[in-house]
Motif scaffolding. Structure first.
Motif, short mmCIF file in Angstrom:
data_model
loop_
_atom_site.label_atom_id
_atom_site.label_comp_id
_atom_site.label_asym_id
_atom_site.label_seq_id
_atom_site.Cartn_x
_atom_site.Cartn_y
_atom_site.Cartn_z
N TYR A 273 0.84 -1.21 0.00
CA TYR A 273 0.00 0.00 0.00
C TYR A 273 0.87 1.24 0.00
N GLN A 274 0.25 2.35 -0.33
CA GLN A 274 0.98 3.62 -0.31
C GLN A 274 1.10 4.13 1.12
N GLU A 275 2.31 4.50 1.46
CA GLU A 275 2.59 5.03 2.80
C GLU A 275 1.66 6.22 3.07
N PRO A 276 0.99 6.21 4.24
CA PRO A 276 0.12 7.37 4.51
C PRO A 276 0.94 8.64 4.77
N ASP A 277 0.24 9.75 4.78
CA ASP A 277 0.89 11.04 5.05
C ASP A 277 1.01 11.20 6.57
N TRP A 278 2.23 11.02 7.07
CA TRP A 278 2.46 11.04 8.52
C TRP A 278 2.40 12.45 9.11
N SER A 279 2.39 13.47 8.24
CA SER A 279 2.33 14.84 8.77
C SER A 279 1.02 15.05 9.52
N GLU A 280 -0.01 14.24 9.16
CA GLU A 280 -1.29 14.34 9.88
C GLU A 280 -1.08 14.03 11.37
N LEU A 281 -0.27 13.00 11.63
CA LEU A 281 -0.05 12.60 13.02
C LEU A 281 0.71 13.68 13.79
N LYS A 282 1.67 14.31 13.10
CA LYS A 282 2.44 15.38 13.76
C LYS A 282 1.52 16.55 14.10
N ALA A 283 0.60 16.86 13.18
CA ALA A 283 -0.31 18.00 13.41
C ALA A 283 -1.25 17.71 14.58
N VAL A 284 -1.83 16.51 14.62
CA VAL A 284 -2.77 16.23 15.71
C VAL A 284 -2.06 16.10 17.06
N ALA A 285 -0.78 15.71 17.01
CA ALA A 285 -0.02 15.63 18.26
C ALA A 285 0.14 17.02 18.86
N ARG A 286 0.09 18.04 18.02
CA ARG A 286 0.14 19.43 18.51
C ARG A 286 -1.28 19.98 18.69
N ASN A 287 -2.28 19.10 18.60
CA ASN A 287 -3.69 19.50 18.67
C ASN A 287 -4.05 20.52 17.59
#
Lengths: 318, 114
Positions: A273-287
């Motif tokens: 599968y295509q690697e997901p966009d991990w920047s989403e996780l970084k953004a939510v970690a900062r709320n």
């Protein structure tokens, strides 16, 4: 008690502890445990607990808008369950926090300041009724995959909480399936609604399991949790399990995978599968997710608004 | 009063039917036992059948610490206390053409008159 056990050195205690872990003997709240085990559990369980509470909020938004009384009752029962799961898990976390003199109130403050995170999937918008169904079906499905992996966790109180929680998650998953199947068997517009929901949630669903290697984000707790037999499978194994269970079901309903390149490699027995966009996780970690602040504000407001109830009840026992 | 002292810990026990024994369910936080009873139903009894509930403030429970639990380990030489230590009687009774009155047989004697 005066006996030999008291004279045991830290090293001997550690040895005895690991022996219990290896033998599958459960660790209980009052038992000796290494600091690393305690802090790992606190982080895992307090995040799990707060995620249950914050996870009730995206679905709660659909209680007034559910399309029928039957659907309203179903989703209300589910929202209530999520809060109940939060109660169970916070209890487990609180007992672990005792040596640090911390309580539920401190965890709530940590949530408000952003020190304590909640799961990525609960920072997103729920735009349509299709989202409400998709959360029940696939977000809860993903959560079931990770939680059932810990049903035999070495920490007894967490394992027992998960047994209660997973039993109710079965209802949640079926509740989600019921909404999705009704829409899948409905009009073109209704089918388009769930395809749109799937497209928007796909990245979050993949990110939910965490990165395969710690290099992706710089940190990962998966090695420690496996070492102490809190969980058994890696992030990637859990994501693969999710694909195996859900991809055939997604396709059978006539939905399309948002990742057009995705396929199963028979030889290697893995989903490619295509690697997901991990920047989403970084953004939510900062709320900084689409609905992070709105939902935190709702939690803050209700916590402050209800402060008088806690004060009033405290008065009767002092 | 600060929140550090507001909450008290209660252990929750319940039984599924009037004839079954109480079973530990989980713990919860509540400011008093009446609230604990309400929370117990909200938290743990949303679906399963329940005939009775107990809530017990944790401060009234005398548990065992890790060292004390070690004293619970049994030596493996107590067969004289159990039916297992008398299993050889089965063979002996056979000689007298009698069946042994074992646990299964004896425990089946309770209940209604036949």
């Amino acid at each position: 008690m005066t006996n030999l056990a008291l004279a045991a050195t830290e090293e001997e205690k550690m040895e005895r502890f690991m022996e219990k872990i290896e033998k599958g003997i459960k660790i209980e709240a009052d038992d000796w445990m290494p600091e690393e085990y305690r802090t790992t559990l606190i982080k895992l369980i307090s995040m799990h607990g707060m995620s249950e509470i914050m996870g009730a909020l995206p679905e709660k938004e659909w209680v007034p808008k559910a399309p029928s009384l039957h659907r309203k009752l179903g989703i209300m029962a589910k929202v209530q369950d999520e809060m109940g799961h939060g109660q169970l898990l916070l209890r487990v976390a609180e007992d672990l926090l005792k040596p640090y003199g911390k309580t539920r109130g401190d965890l709530m403050q940590d949530l408000f300041t952003g020190k304590l995170k909640f799961h990525n999937v609960f920072h997103a918008e729920t735009r349509t009724w299709g989202d409400a169904g998709l959360i029940g079906w696939l977000v809860d499905g993903a959560a079931i995959i990770t939680q059932t992996d810990m049903l035999n966790a070495s920490y007894g109180p967490y394992a027992r909480a998960l047994h209660r929680i997973c039993a109710e998650e079965v209802f949640h998953a079926q509740h989600g399936e019921a909404i999705i199947m009704a829409l899948a068997e409905g009009t073109d517009e209704q089918r388009a609604m769930i395809q749109d929901a799937l497209n928007r949630w796909w990245n979050s669903l993949l990110v939910f399991f965490g990165p395969a290697a710690k290099e992706t984000l710089g940190t990962s707790k998966q090695d420690v949790t496996i070492k102490y037999k809190i969980r058994t499978k890696t992030n990637e194994q859990l994501r693969q399990d999710f694909f195996t269970k859900y991809v055939p079901r997604i396709l059978s309903l006539g939905l399309e995978l948002p990742d057009k390149t995705m396929h199963y490699n028979e030889e290697k027995e893995v989903w490619v599968y295509q690697e997901p966009d991990w920047s989403e996780l970084k953004a939510v970690a900062r709320n900084e997710g689409a609905r992070s602040q709105a939902r935190l504000n709702l939690r803050r407001t209700s916590y402050q608004t209800n402060a008088w109830v806690r004060d009033a009840l405290a008065a009767t026992i002092s | 009063m600060s929140e550090k002292t507001f909450y008290q810990e209660y252990e929750v026990f319940s039984k599924r039917t009037p004839s079954s024994g109480f079973q530990h369910q989980f713990s919860l936080l509540a400011p008093n036992e009446d609230m604990a009873m309400i929370m117990a139903q909200e938290n743990f009894m949303r679906r399963e059948p329940v005939a009775d509930i107990w809530v017990v403030n944790r401060k009234h429970i005398r548990g065992m610490n890790e060292e004390e639990k070690l004293t619970l380990n049994r030596l493996d030489n107590k067969e004289y206390r159990t039916a297992k230590g008398y299993g050889y009687l089965k063979k002996k009774w056979r000689k007298y053409e009698q069946q042994m009155l074992d646990e299964k047989e004896i425990m089946s004697w309770g209940g209604k008159k036949k």
